[in-house]
Design a protein around this motif. Structure first.
Motif, PDB file in Angstrom:
ATOM      1  N   ASN A  51       0.821  -1.208   0.000  1.00 49.26           N
ATOM      2  CA  ASN A  51       0.000   0.000   0.000  1.00 49.26           C
ATOM      3  C   ASN A  51       0.856   1.260   0.000  1.00 49.26           C
ATOM      4  O   ASN A  51       2.041   1.237   0.361  1.00 49.26           O
ATOM      5  N   ALA A  52       0.251   2.371  -0.406  1.00 53.86           N
ATOM      6  CA  ALA A  52       0.970   3.641  -0.574  1.00 53.86           C
ATOM      7  C   ALA A  52       1.554   4.158   0.738  1.00 53.86           C
ATOM      8  O   ALA A  52       2.634   4.755   0.755  1.00 53.86           O
ATOM      9  N   PHE A  53       0.864   3.931   1.863  1.00 56.84           N
ATOM     10  CA  PHE A  53       1.362   4.414   3.158  1.00 56.84           C
ATOM     11  C   PHE A  53       2.678   3.739   3.525  1.00 56.84           C
ATOM     12  O   PHE A  53       3.617   4.387   4.003  1.00 56.84           O
ATOM     13  N   MET A  54       2.760   2.437   3.307  1.00 53.31           N
ATOM     14  CA  MET A  54       3.968   1.709   3.668  1.00 53.31           C
ATOM     15  C   MET A  54       5.143   2.100   2.775  1.00 53.31           C
ATOM     16  O   MET A  54       6.267   2.302   3.266  1.00 53.31           O
ATOM     17  N   ILE A  55       4.904   2.214   1.468  1.00 59.50           N
ATOM     18  CA  ILE A  55       5.998   2.599   0.558  1.00 59.50           C
ATOM     19  C   ILE A  55       6.541   3.971   0.930  1.00 59.50           C
ATOM     20  O   ILE A  55       7.756   4.175   1.069  1.00 59.50           O
ATOM     21  N   THR A  56       5.641   4.934   1.094  1.00 59.31           N
ATOM     22  CA  THR A  56       6.062   6.302   1.425  1.00 59.31           C
ATOM     23  C   THR A  56       6.721   6.355   2.796  1.00 59.31           C
ATOM     24  O   THR A  56       7.763   6.990   2.979  1.00 59.31           O
ATOM     25  N   GLY A  57       6.113   5.686   3.774  1.00 56.24           N
ATOM     26  CA  GLY A  57       6.644   5.717   5.134  1.00 56.24           C
ATOM     27  C   GLY A  57       8.029   5.113   5.231  1.00 56.24           C
ATOM     28  O   GLY A  57       8.932   5.681   5.861  1.00 56.24           O
ATOM     29  N   LEU A  58       8.238   3.939   4.631  1.00 53.26           N
ATOM     30  CA  LEU A  58       9.557   3.303   4.684  1.00 53.26           C
ATOM     31  C   LEU A  58      10.609   4.116   3.945  1.00 53.26           C
ATOM     32  O   LEU A  58      11.744   4.262   4.421  1.00 53.26           O
ATOM     33  N   ARG A  59      10.243   4.650   2.768  1.00 53.16           N
ATOM     34  CA  ARG A  59      11.220   5.439   1.998  1.00 53.16           C
ATOM     35  C   ARG A  59      11.736   6.606   2.822  1.00 53.16           C
ATOM     36  O   ARG A  59      12.949   6.797   2.951  1.00 53.16           O
ATOM     37  N   PHE A  60      10.845   7.374   3.404  1.00 55.60           N
ATOM     38  CA  PHE A  60      11.277   8.593   4.077  1.00 55.60           C
ATOM     39  C   PHE A  60      11.760   8.336   5.503  1.00 55.60           C
ATOM     40  O   PHE A  60      12.510   9.147   6.052  1.00 55.60           O
ATOM     41  N   ALA A 231      11.827  -9.394   0.576  1.00 58.44           N
ATOM     42  CA  ALA A 231      12.846  -9.545  -0.465  1.00 58.44           C
ATOM     43  C   ALA A 231      12.609  -8.599  -1.631  1.00 58.44           C
ATOM     44  O   ALA A 231      13.541  -8.219  -2.345  1.00 58.44           O
ATOM     45  N   VAL A 232      11.350  -8.209  -1.842  1.00 57.50           N
ATOM     46  CA  VAL A 232      11.014  -7.259  -2.909  1.00 57.50           C
ATOM     47  C   VAL A 232      10.987  -5.831  -2.385  1.00 57.50           C
ATOM     48  O   VAL A 232      11.496  -4.902  -3.012  1.00 57.50           O
ATOM     49  N   LEU A 233      10.410  -5.658  -1.207  1.00 59.92           N
ATOM     50  CA  LEU A 233      10.168  -4.321  -0.679  1.00 59.92           C
ATOM     51  C   LEU A 233      11.436  -3.626  -0.186  1.00 59.92           C
ATOM     52  O   LEU A 233      11.694  -2.462  -0.526  1.00 59.92           O
ATOM     53  N   VAL A 234      12.239  -4.328   0.600  1.00 61.07           N
ATOM     54  CA  VAL A 234      13.383  -3.692   1.267  1.00 61.07           C
ATOM     55  C   VAL A 234      14.410  -3.131   0.285  1.00 61.07           C
ATOM     56  O   VAL A 234      14.836  -1.976   0.424  1.00 61.07           O
ATOM     57  N   PRO A 235      14.875  -3.884  -0.722  1.00 58.31           N
ATOM     58  CA  PRO A 235      15.872  -3.308  -1.641  1.00 58.31           C
ATOM     59  C   PRO A 235      15.367  -2.062  -2.374  1.00 58.31           C
ATOM     60  O   PRO A 235      16.124  -1.099  -2.567  1.00 58.31           O
ATOM     61  N   ILE A 236      14.078  -2.068  -2.747  1.00 58.83           N
ATOM     62  CA  ILE A 236      13.547  -0.933  -3.499  1.00 58.83           C
ATOM     63  C   ILE A 236      13.453   0.308  -2.623  1.00 58.83           C
ATOM     64  O   ILE A 236      13.878   1.399  -3.025  1.00 58.83           O
TER      65      ILE A 236
END
Length: 374
Positions: A51-60, A231-236
């Protein structure tokens, strides 16, 4: 003549001094930053299960952690405007990226990136007005960019994978993200120009720390929704935190204070260009001939903007007034000639006074004109 000279002097303070070499450096820096930013949007397609919240939250969050380590290493925590850092983080970082991720999930990468591709045009027009440039200065290059964006995204809205309602909602959310980023870019440039003692890296790190703090609630919200395998989420997200976040922002901070806003905006074309190419590579598709022509026109538009807004300039001698980077019209040139003539008359008056000769009526009027200018 006096009013025109004052206007040019005032505008020259707002527009940074430009040379061909500095313009070339700005193009290289903006091209690198744009490609990094473009990859951040294209890679979202690989995280459809998150979901968008997790992608944005982890990135920043990771960006904030990296930024905190940088500030600690250089001892740069003090002397920063943290209020501005949090405002910039909320608009140009967390807010903008959350909107764009949501837009891609709603409408797909085509429509979302098409709206994101309008940033060079929108920011160029706003920046030109902010820096005191006329519409005619940016009209040729902006017209080329608008044509290019239409051609590149001609096929973007023909997909049947998303409903009309979802596509419409995605476009609205993407437009909100564009507005947030333009607000950030305007105020970020103002801040950097007003605080030359703060380096691009320190300011990128300060805003990164603020973004990290603001993103923590998003991580908690994201944990309640769908999440891809680590394995997909963390490297990106690790790449997004280092490349498109910290490195790209340092590059943008350096370039945005060296060139007029109207030019910086149009150099952002490298962002939608790289996003477009990466989306097609990841999908295993080739652009159509029309889209290829559009990509070429994006480059042409940037070159035209560079030639019009970054002319070669003679070195400015110490004590002389800075010269505006905008080509001066014939009317302005006549006004400047009149001002120069007035200055020469003033010089003649002072010389005559020093030698005991009574100044002429014309020279006396010129002296009065100099006092009025001061």
């Amino acid at each position: 003549a006096i009013e025109n000279d004052q206007f040019l002097r005032h505008r020259s303070v707002m527009l940074p001094s430009m040379t061909r070499r500095r313009a070339a450096e700005a193009v290289l820096v903006m091209a690198t930053a744009g490609c990094l930013w473009g990859s951040s949007f294209a890679l979202i397609e690989l995280l459809e299960g998150t979901n968008a919240f997790m992608i944005t939250g982890l990135r920043f969050s990771l960006y904030g952690l990296l930024s905190g380590l940088v500030l600690t290493a250089v001892g740069g925590w003090r002397g920063l405007d943290w209020r501005s850092a949090f405002v910039h983080a909320a608009t140009g970082y967390v807010g903008m990226y959350l909107a764009e991720v949501a837009a891609i999930h709603l409408a797909g990468p085509g429509p979302a990136i098409a709206v994101i591709g309008s940033i060079p045009v929108v920011y160029a027009l706003i920046g030109a007005r902010r820096d005191g440039l006329h519409l005619a200065d940016v009209a040729p290059s902006v017209s080329i960019l608008v044509t290019a964006i239409v051609l590149v995204n001609a096929e973007a809205f023909r997909s049947d994978e998303h409903s009309a309602l979802a596509v419409t909602a995605g476009i609205v959310v993407a437009a909100l993200g564009v507005g947030l980023w333009c607000v950030y870019a305007l105020h970020n440039t103002d801040h950097l120009r007003a605080n030359p003692g703060v380096s691009a890296a320190r300011w990128s790190s300060a805003v990164g720390v603020a973004a990290g703090v603001l993103s923590l609630p998003l991580v908690m919200l994201g944990s309640l929704g769908r999440v891809d395998a680590p394995a997909v989420l963390v490297p990106i997200v690790l790449y997004l935190a280092i490349g498109p976040s910290w490195i790209a922002t340092v590059l943008w901070n350096r370039a945005s204070v060296r060139v007029p806003r109207a030019l910086a905006g149009q150099l952002i074309v490298f962002e939608p260009m790289s996003a477009f190419v990466l989306v097609h590579v990841l999908a295993g598709e080739r652009p159509t001939p029309v889209q290829f022509v559009g990509e070429v026109l994006l480059v042409v538009g940037a070159v035209v903007a560079l030639r019009r807004l970054a002319p070669a300039r003679a070195p400015i001698q110490a004590g002389s007034a800075p010269v505006s980077s905008k080509p001066i019209s014939s009317g302005a040139a006549r006004s400047n000639e009149a001002s120069t003539s007035s200055d020469q008359s003033v010089s003649a008056t002072r010389t005559s006074a020093a030698s005991g000769v009574r100044p002429s009526r014309t020279a006396t009027v010129s002296v009065a004109g100099e006092h009025r200018m001061r």
